[in-house]
Scaffold this motif. Structure first.
Motif, PDB file in Angstrom:
ATOM      1  N   GLN A 187       0.746  -1.146  -0.123  1.00 51.93           N
ATOM      2  CA  GLN A 187      -0.057  -0.014  -0.098  1.00 51.93           C
ATOM      3  C   GLN A 187       0.883   1.260  -0.096  1.00 51.93           C
ATOM      4  OE1 GLN A 187      -3.146   0.101   2.858  1.00 51.93           O
ATOM      5  NE2 GLN A 187      -3.318  -2.301   2.989  1.00 51.93           N
ATOM      6  N   ALA A 244      -8.664   2.476  -2.199  1.00 57.46           N
ATOM      7  CA  ALA A 244      -9.389   2.144  -0.984  1.00 57.46           C
ATOM      8  C   ALA A 244     -10.587   1.104  -1.386  1.00 57.46           C
ATOM      9  CB  ALA A 244     -10.256   3.468  -0.341  1.00 57.46           C
ATOM     10  N   GLN A 245     -11.105   1.183  -2.453  1.00 56.21           N
ATOM     11  CA  GLN A 245     -12.037   0.324  -2.946  1.00 56.21           C
ATOM     12  C   GLN A 245     -11.394  -1.082  -3.165  1.00 56.21           C
ATOM     13  OE1 GLN A 245     -15.503   1.518  -5.477  1.00 56.21           O
ATOM     14  NE2 GLN A 245     -15.001   3.439  -5.254  1.00 56.21           N
ATOM     15  N   ILE A 296      -8.562  -2.011  -2.247  1.00 58.71           N
ATOM     16  CA  ILE A 296      -7.933  -2.838  -0.989  1.00 58.71           C
ATOM     17  C   ILE A 296      -8.978  -3.375  -0.231  1.00 58.71           C
ATOM     18  CG2 ILE A 296      -6.692  -2.315   1.404  1.00 58.71           C
ATOM     19  CD1 ILE A 296      -5.452   0.041  -0.104  1.00 58.71           C
ATOM     20  N   GLY A 297     -10.095  -2.761  -0.103  1.00 60.14           N
ATOM     21  CA  GLY A 297     -11.223  -3.303   0.499  1.00 60.14           C
ATOM     22  C   GLY A 297     -11.762  -4.521  -0.066  1.00 60.14           C
ATOM     23  N   SER A 335     -16.839  -3.767   2.729  1.00 62.13           N
ATOM     24  CA  SER A 335     -15.596  -3.721   3.072  1.00 62.13           C
ATOM     25  C   SER A 335     -14.990  -2.378   2.328  1.00 62.13           C
ATOM     26  CB  SER A 335     -14.676  -4.877   2.657  1.00 62.13           C
ATOM     27  OG  SER A 335     -13.283  -4.687   2.837  1.00 62.13           O
ATOM     28  N   TRP A 363     -13.463   0.996   4.159  1.00 65.40           N
ATOM     29  CA  TRP A 363     -11.832   1.526   3.492  1.00 65.40           C
ATOM     30  C   TRP A 363     -12.113   3.023   2.995  1.00 65.40           C
ATOM     31  CZ3 TRP A 363      -6.905   0.096   4.424  1.00 65.40           C
ATOM     32  CH2 TRP A 363      -6.714  -1.249   5.232  1.00 65.40           C
ATOM     33  N   GLN A 364     -13.259   3.480   2.435  1.00 60.97           N
ATOM     34  CA  GLN A 364     -13.255   4.575   1.755  1.00 60.97           C
ATOM     35  C   GLN A 364     -13.429   5.494   2.822  1.00 60.97           C
ATOM     36  OE1 GLN A 364     -16.443   3.149  -0.851  1.00 60.97           O
ATOM     37  NE2 GLN A 364     -15.727   4.771  -2.309  1.00 60.97           N
ATOM     38  N   ALA A 384     -10.198   6.165   4.569  1.00 61.99           N
ATOM     39  CA  ALA A 384      -9.474   6.913   3.605  1.00 61.99           C
ATOM     40  C   ALA A 384     -10.137   8.527   3.404  1.00 61.99           C
ATOM     41  CB  ALA A 384      -9.189   6.417   2.182  1.00 61.99           C
TER      42      ALA A 384
END
Length: 293
Positions: free
Chosen positions: A29, A62-63, A65-66, A246, A250-251, A254
């Protein structure tokens, strides 16, 4: 047996390559040195800057990674479990494997066409291709003509059909709510950011919405294809809905601005979808229910 061996090989490769792709997305990341980027349409977008998704916006990264986390913790284990059941020639296994492969097909179609070019591009294409052919083979393994007699008369068809209609309506309104105002005002749709087109909306409006409507209509008519399409939709929703939930989390971490309606509705739909998936599985018999024929 031959098809079973082919499916085992395909699913094995999908699981292995997805483990590498999703694992890289989670572990690589970077420290998050974001930078501003001016798009072709004149918008200033915050870009990730480091890691695998460094050339994607903070929102898209973010999407990604989620979703990678859900692929690792839910998608791959479910894929292997469903393959195990598939190899036992169980109907639940065949349906579950088809729905899980639909998740991988949808996901890596999105990565292949939507993510900014990165070091895993060919890996995305490989998973997309493998998932496509495995999905087709999985569908072909199901005897559609015999499918209705394996479902209990207690299956709440009307409730599940209404849920299919609700999903299609929600997605249509949510995405047209972004697209139509932009078309009318000659503006930029919400969520476009550094992309040049709305690829997720293409998949949802062009594929998911019509299938959901068709599944609901055919299920109400107790048509054999209604059972198949509904099962695949529910199993795909189980995984994809979990991934979207998810993504939203994460959004949030972030600092991405989100629609409150979408942030609340997607997890709610996912929860209902998981319950509907349980009901569907509960009402499947591995042996034909003669009284239902």
């Amino acid at each position: 047996m031959k098809n079973s061996k082919i499916m085992t090989g395909l699913v094995g490769f999908i699981a292995l390559l997805s483990l590498v792709a999703a694992g890289t997305g989670v572990l690589w990341q970077g420290s998050g040195h974001h930078f501003d980027f001016k798009t072709l349409r004149g918008e200033t977008v915050s870009m990730q800057g480091e890691g695998l998704y460094k050339f994607d916006s903070v929102n898209i990264a973010a999407q990604g990674i989620g979703q990678d986390i859900v692929t690792l913790l839910v998608g791959i284990p479910l894929l292997l479990v469903s393959l195990f059941l598939f190899r036992k020639n169980l109907l639940r296994g065949k349906l579950l494997l088809t729905g899980t492969l639909a998740y991988f097909l949808y996901s890596y179609t999105s990565y292949s066409f939507g993510s900014a070019f990165n070091k895993l591009f060919l890996l995305y294409v490989a998973i997309f291709s493998l998932s496509l052919f495995a999905f087709v083979l999985s569908l072909m393994s199901i005897d559609v003509n015999e499918l209705p007699v394996h479902f209990s008369s207690k299956l709440p068809r009307r409730t599940i059909a209404i849920f299919m209609f609700f999903i299609s309506t929600f997605l249509t309104l949510a995405w047209l709510g972004r697209i139509v105002p932009a078309l009318l005002d000659n503006g930029v749709p919400v969520g476009l950011e550094s992309s040049t087109t709305m690829f997720i909306q293409v998949l949802d409006l062009g594929v998911i919405v019509p299938i959901a409507v068709l599944a609901g209509v055919l299920l109400l008519k107790q048509n054999r294809w209604g059972y198949l399409l509904t099962s695949v939709m529910l199993f795909k929703l189980f995984t994809m809905g979990t991934a979207i939930t998810s993504m939203i989390i994460w959004q949030f971490f972030a600092g991405v601005e989100m629609s409150l309606v979408e942030a609340l509705m997607f997890p709610l739909i996912t929860a209902v979808g998981i319950f509907m998936t349980y009901i569907m599985l509960k009402n499947i018999s591995e042996r034909a229910i003669i009284t239902h024929a």
